[in-house]
Structures are given as structure tokens and as C-alpha cells.
Motif scaffolding. Structure first.
Motif, short mmCIF file in Angstrom:
data_model
loop_
_atom_site.label_atom_id
_atom_site.label_comp_id
_atom_site.label_asym_id
_atom_site.label_seq_id
_atom_site.Cartn_x
_atom_site.Cartn_y
_atom_site.Cartn_z
N LYS A 1 -4.61 20.81 3.57
CA LYS A 1 -4.90 21.62 4.59
C LYS A 1 -4.10 22.98 4.07
CE LYS A 1 -3.35 20.87 8.55
NZ LYS A 1 -3.37 20.22 9.92
N ARG A 2 -4.80 24.02 4.01
CA ARG A 2 -4.25 25.36 3.81
C ARG A 2 -4.75 26.36 4.81
NH1 ARG A 2 0.10 25.45 1.50
NH2 ARG A 2 -0.03 27.80 0.50
N PHE A 3 -3.91 27.28 5.36
CA PHE A 3 -4.42 28.36 6.05
C PHE A 3 -4.71 29.56 5.24
CE2 PHE A 3 -3.84 32.42 8.64
CZ PHE A 3 -4.42 31.95 10.02
N ILE A 4 -6.21 29.92 5.85
CA ILE A 4 -7.09 30.89 5.08
C ILE A 4 -6.86 32.20 5.75
CG2 ILE A 4 -9.33 31.37 3.98
CD1 ILE A 4 -7.89 29.27 2.81
N ASP A 5 -6.16 33.18 5.38
CA ASP A 5 -5.76 34.50 6.28
C ASP A 5 -7.40 35.08 6.40
OD1 ASP A 5 -3.15 34.16 6.01
OD2 ASP A 5 -2.90 35.22 4.14
N ARG A 6 -8.37 35.09 5.50
CA ARG A 6 -9.49 36.01 5.80
C ARG A 6 -10.42 35.23 6.96
NH1 ARG A 6 -13.15 35.73 0.56
NH2 ARG A 6 -14.84 37.01 1.89
N LEU A 7 -10.26 33.93 6.93
CA LEU A 7 -10.88 33.15 7.99
C LEU A 7 -10.22 33.11 9.51
CD1 LEU A 7 -12.42 30.12 5.92
CD2 LEU A 7 -13.60 32.47 6.69
N GLY A 8 -8.67 33.09 9.26
CA GLY A 8 -7.92 32.91 10.42
C GLY A 8 -7.87 31.43 10.84
N VAL A 9 -8.06 30.52 9.99
CA VAL A 9 -8.11 29.19 10.58
C VAL A 9 -7.34 28.25 9.34
CG1 VAL A 9 -9.82 29.18 11.92
CG2 VAL A 9 -10.38 28.75 9.64
N ASP A 10 -6.92 26.98 9.81
CA ASP A 10 -6.72 26.09 8.49
C ASP A 10 -7.87 25.64 8.02
OD1 ASP A 10 -3.74 26.15 8.41
OD2 ASP A 10 -3.83 24.82 10.36
N GLN A 11 -7.88 25.19 6.71
CA GLN A 11 -8.92 24.60 6.21
C GLN A 11 -8.69 23.37 5.41
OE1 GLN A 11 -12.86 25.70 6.26
NE2 GLN A 11 -11.67 25.58 7.92
N PRO A 12 -9.22 22.19 5.65
CA PRO A 12 -9.05 20.96 4.87
C PRO A 12 -10.13 20.79 3.72
CG PRO A 12 -10.19 20.47 6.68
CD PRO A 12 -10.16 21.85 6.92
N ARG A 13 -9.58 20.48 2.65
CA ARG A 13 -10.49 20.14 1.34
C ARG A 13 -10.14 18.82 0.70
NH1 ARG A 13 -12.64 23.76 3.83
NH2 ARG A 13 -13.50 25.69 3.02
N GLN A 14 -11.05 18.09 0.58
CA GLN A 14 -10.76 16.80 -0.22
C GLN A 14 -10.95 16.61 -1.77
OE1 GLN A 14 -13.84 15.14 2.15
NE2 GLN A 14 -12.63 14.36 3.83
N TYR A 15 -9.85 16.21 -2.26
CA TYR A 15 -9.69 16.21 -3.77
C TYR A 15 -9.35 14.79 -4.18
CZ TYR A 15 -9.15 21.33 -3.09
OH TYR A 15 -9.60 22.82 -2.88
N SER A 16 -10.05 14.52 -5.24
CA SER A 16 -9.67 13.12 -5.64
C SER A 16 -8.27 12.94 -6.39
CB SER A 16 -10.70 12.54 -7.00
OG SER A 16 -11.94 12.50 -6.27
N LEU A 17 -7.61 11.84 -6.24
CA LEU A 17 -6.46 11.68 -6.85
C LEU A 17 -6.74 11.38 -8.33
CD1 LEU A 17 -5.09 9.49 -4.07
CD2 LEU A 17 -3.89 11.71 -4.97
N SER A 18 -6.01 11.97 -9.26
CA SER A 18 -6.24 11.62 -10.67
C SER A 18 -5.53 11.11 -11.70
CB SER A 18 -6.50 13.25 -11.33
OG SER A 18 -5.31 13.97 -11.04
N ASP A 19 -4.45 10.43 -10.93
CA ASP A 19 -3.44 9.42 -11.83
C ASP A 19 -3.48 8.20 -11.27
OD1 ASP A 19 -1.26 9.07 -13.58
OD2 ASP A 19 -0.11 10.54 -12.75
N ALA A 20 -2.83 7.15 -11.94
CA ALA A 20 -2.47 6.12 -11.44
C ALA A 20 -1.43 6.11 -10.24
CB ALA A 20 -1.76 5.08 -12.58
N PRO A 21 -1.78 5.12 -9.30
CA PRO A 21 -0.86 4.97 -8.16
C PRO A 21 0.71 4.43 -8.84
CG PRO A 21 -2.33 3.32 -8.10
CD PRO A 21 -2.82 4.14 -9.37
N HIS A 22 1.71 4.90 -8.38
CA HIS A 22 2.93 4.54 -8.77
C HIS A 22 4.08 4.84 -7.71
CE1 HIS A 22 3.35 8.88 -9.86
NE2 HIS A 22 2.25 8.59 -10.70
N GLY A 23 3.69 5.64 -6.80
CA GLY A 23 4.82 5.95 -5.83
C GLY A 23 5.60 7.17 -5.72
N ARG A 24 5.70 7.72 -6.91
CA ARG A 24 6.63 8.73 -7.39
C ARG A 24 5.99 9.92 -6.80
NH1 ARG A 24 6.54 5.59 -12.01
NH2 ARG A 24 5.53 7.51 -13.34
N TRP A 25 4.64 10.19 -7.08
CA TRP A 25 3.95 11.61 -6.51
C TRP A 25 2.48 11.17 -6.65
CZ3 TRP A 25 6.30 11.58 -11.71
CH2 TRP A 25 5.32 11.42 -12.72
#
Length: 401
Positions: A191-215
Motif C-alpha cells: 500500500k502506497r499513498f498516491i498524491d495525484r489521487l489523494g488516497v492510499d492504493q494497494p497493489r498485489q505483487y507475487s513473492l519472487s524468492d524462497a521463504p526463509h524468514g529473513r526478508w
């Protein structure tokens, strides 16, 4: 929850064709009506999809499918599960459903007027409440299983360009706690705030690494916009305005398009363009687990400039003994090396590689543009692959996201 009577079920089913004809008109009016009454919900809904009309059309199709199958909800297959994961990723909560229901039915009245009678409206009200309870129940289970609730602050600890279009962001919890687990193939909402819209906007992105708990790593394609298609608000902000050290807010991982790690059978990963991102997570996981499964990694993109994870994939093919890499470049350029960067020129054609990648008892995971996945699914079916072994991920809208 009030149960639908036989008469109500018949009324809903009989009026389903209305949504085939007038659905987008009704749903477009619904969104405008709801946003006028609840402008805070613009922070939840994708405003780019609102402007393009794709979200009203998606909702209209979903309502039609539900109404047409009101007497056989099993025919909807995994649609409910897909929508529930989408909603949970966006932090849709039970209190949102009465708002949506009130304005959706209100939009039906506003558009259809006297063409719809009160008993039919009552039937639709009960049908909506039934669907709402199904989704609320499914989402409650997802929230119970989630690594955290709502949107959690993560700090960008690394930003890496993967291609001319795709950049990876390595995200670590801002509080220093573990990043949590996920299943390879899942996504998060950012979720990021978009100044030109004046609202927060969520976008969905696939995770692209293996799960390991560090990041957590997401790999974001810059949506530049072409013709009448508007540039992506969030993707461009991520590329140009989010640097190392910045804090972004991230939902818990969701998504039913996941690698079945309990199996020992072959895996075939087929991707187009940015659809490579969940495939990178799946292959990274198999490598991290020292899996003995045979893997075919098939990718298609325009050329080497937009080929994300090219060097990583080449290295994986050299070190993972049971991995076969196949890459198609549709528009080969002068610097693209045959046999190194890519294997074939032209669009992905399974007929050219079927002997290598159509494997007995394999599971096939497809991700990319809808037309691409339809084409590859049809090609696999023509080769006798059981559709139950073909799993697809669609980047797009759910019912009320």
C-alpha cells in the motif's frame, strides 16, 4: 443467515441474464454510488481499474456467474477461494459487506427502476447475504492462518534492477522481527499513498524468492501505459520513489496458486513476461530444499532487455541437476545470445518442446497474460495433459477488490 427459498432461487436465476446485458452499467453506477457515500473506501479499491472500467466489468461477470449458478454453487469451482484470498490480502473485513450489499442493490434499483419488483429485490438481498457469509467465513480462516493482521511496515533493505521493466525490492520488517513464512507462488499487497489521487492504493505483487524468514522479495514491473492504458500509479512510484531505507506497508501473504511441496513428481513452470515472478519463488524453493524433483522452467518474453532473472536462471540450470531451462524471445535483438540468453526465437510454441516438457505425472504451473495462459492450457490439453494437473495464476481483480 436467512436461507433462500425455492421461489427466491428461481427469481435470482431468472434475472441473471440482466447482468449479462446490463451488468457493467449497474456495477459502474454501484461503485460511484458507494464512493460518494463512503469516500474512504477509495483507499481499498484499485482506482486505476475503476477508471479503465475493468473492475466494474469483473464484478458484473462475477455477479452473473453467482446468480446463474445459485442452485449449484459447486459449479463455481475455486472462484470463491480465489476471491477470498484476494479480499484477505486487501484486508476486507465483515463490516465492508453490508456497505457493498446496500449500494449494489441500490444500483440495481437505480438502473432498472420498475423493471424489477420487490420480491425479486428481496431474493437478491438474501442471495447477496448468503454469498457474503460464505466469503466472510472463508476469509476468517485465512486471517487465522496469516502471519500477521492488516498492513505491516517493512523497510526496503535492497533494491535491484532485474530488467528494463522489472525491479526487485527486498523487504524486512521495520521492527526487526522475522518476516514470516509463505507458500511459494503467493503474493502480498503493498500500500502506497498516491498524491495525484489523494488516497492510499494497494497493489498485489507475487513473492519472487524462497521463504526463509529473513526478508520478503517482490519484483515489480513498471506499467508504463500504452495507448488508452494509463501508467500504473503504484508500480511507477515503486520504481521512481521508493529507495533503499524507505518503509512500505505490506499485507500477509495470500493466494491459492502455490507449489505442492508434498509431491515428488515432476514440475513444469511456464511463464510469460512478469509471470516469471511466482515461478522464481517456486524454483528457488525447490533449490533451497535440495529437491530431487525434475523441473522444466519455460519462459517467454520479448527480448533480453526485459528478461528478468536471466543470469540467475542460467546459473540455476548449471547447478540444479534435474532442471531443464527453455527460453523463447519473441523479438530477438542483436545482443541476445542464442543458447545462452534464449533457446528459441518467436512466440512460445509447446509443440517445439513437448518431448522435453510434457512429462508423465507432472504438475504444470502457468502464469502470465490471460491469453497466454489460455493458449498454453489448450496446448497442454491437446497433448493429453489432465486439466487437473494444470494450475494457473491470473493477475487481476477479485469480486470487490
Amino acid at each position: 443467515m436467512t436461507a433462500l427459498t425455492a421461489d427466491q432461487m428461481a427469481r435470482v436465476k431468472a434475472t441473471a441474464p440482466v447482468f449479462a446485458e446490463l451488468g457493467p452499467t449497474i456495477t459502474k453506477h454501484f461503485y460511484q454510488r458507494m464512493f460518494d457515500a463512503h469516500p474512504e473506501l477509495k483507499n481499498v479499491f484499485n482506482q486505476t481499474h475503476q477508471q479503465s472500467g475493468s473492475q466494474p466489468e469483473t464484478l458484473a461477470r462475477a455477479v452473473y456467474a453467482y446468480a446463474a449458478n445459485i442452485d449449484n454453487l459447486g459449479a463455481l469451482g475455486g472462484a470463491v477461494t480465489h476471491i477470498a484470498h484476494k479480499h484477505a490480502s486487501l484486508n476486507i473485513r465483515p463490516e465492508h459487506y453490508p456497505i457493498v450489499g446496500r449500494h449494489l442493490l441500490g444500483a440495481v434499483v437505480d438502473v432498472l427502476g420498475e423493471a424489477v419488483d420487490q420480491p425479486t429485490l428481496d431474493a437478491w438481498k438474501v442471495a447477496y447475504e448468503q454469498l457474503a457469509q460464505i466469503l466472510i467465513g472463508a476469509e476468517a480462516k485465512l486471517y487465522e492462518q496469516a502471519s500477521w493482521s492488516g498492513f505491516r511496515p517493512f523497510r526496503v533493505i535492497r533494491k535491484q534492477v532485474e530488467s528494463d521493466e522489472i525491479t526487485s525490492f527486498y523487504l524486512a520488517p521495520a521492527d526487526g522481527a522475522p518476516a514470516g513464512g509463505f507458500e511459494p507462488g503467493q503474493y502480498v499487497s503493498v500500500k502506497r499513498f498516491i498524491d495525484r489521487l489523494g488516497v492510499d492504493q494497494p497493489r498485489q505483487y507475487s513473492l519472487s524468492d524462497a521463504p526463509h524468514g529473513r526478508w520478503l522479495r517482490i519484483s515489480v514491473k513498471r506499467e508504463a501505459g500504452r495507448g488508452e492504458t494509463q501508467p500504473g500509479h503504484v508500480s511507477n512510484l515503486m520504481h521512481d520513489g521508493v529507495d533503499e531505507g524507505a518503509v512500505v506497508h505490506v499485507s500477509a501473504p495470500m493466494g491459492e496458486f502455490t507449489l505442492d511441496r508434498s509431491k515428488a513428481t515432476p514440475v513444469v513452470l511456464i511463464s510469460g513476461g512478469v509471470g516469471i515472478t511466482p515461478m522464481a519463488s517456486m524454483l528457488s524453493t525447490l533449490i533451497a530444499e535440495h529437491s530431487a524433483r525434475k523441473v522444466a522452467f519455460v519462459h517467454a518474453c520479448r527480448n533480453g532487455r526485459v528478461h528478468a532473472f536471466r543470469d540467475w536462471l542460467r546459473g540455476a540450470a548449471a547447478t540444479y541437476p534435474d532442471l531443464k531451462r527453455v527460453v523463447f524471445y519473441e523479438q530477438v535483438e542483436a545482443d541476445d545470445r542464442a543458447g545462452g540468453d534464449h533457446d528459441f526465437e518467436g512466440r512460445l510454441d509447446l509443440a517445439r518442446i513437448a518431448d522435453d516438457i510434457v512429462l508423465p505425472d507432472a504438475d504444470y504451473y502457468l502464469c502470465g497474460p490471460v491469453a497466454f495462459m489460455r493458449e498454453q492450457s489448450a496446448a497442454l490439453a491437446a497433448r493429453g495433459v489432465d486439466p487437473a494437473r494444470v494450475h494457473t495464476e491470473i493477475f487481476g481483480s477479485g469480486m470487490i477488490d
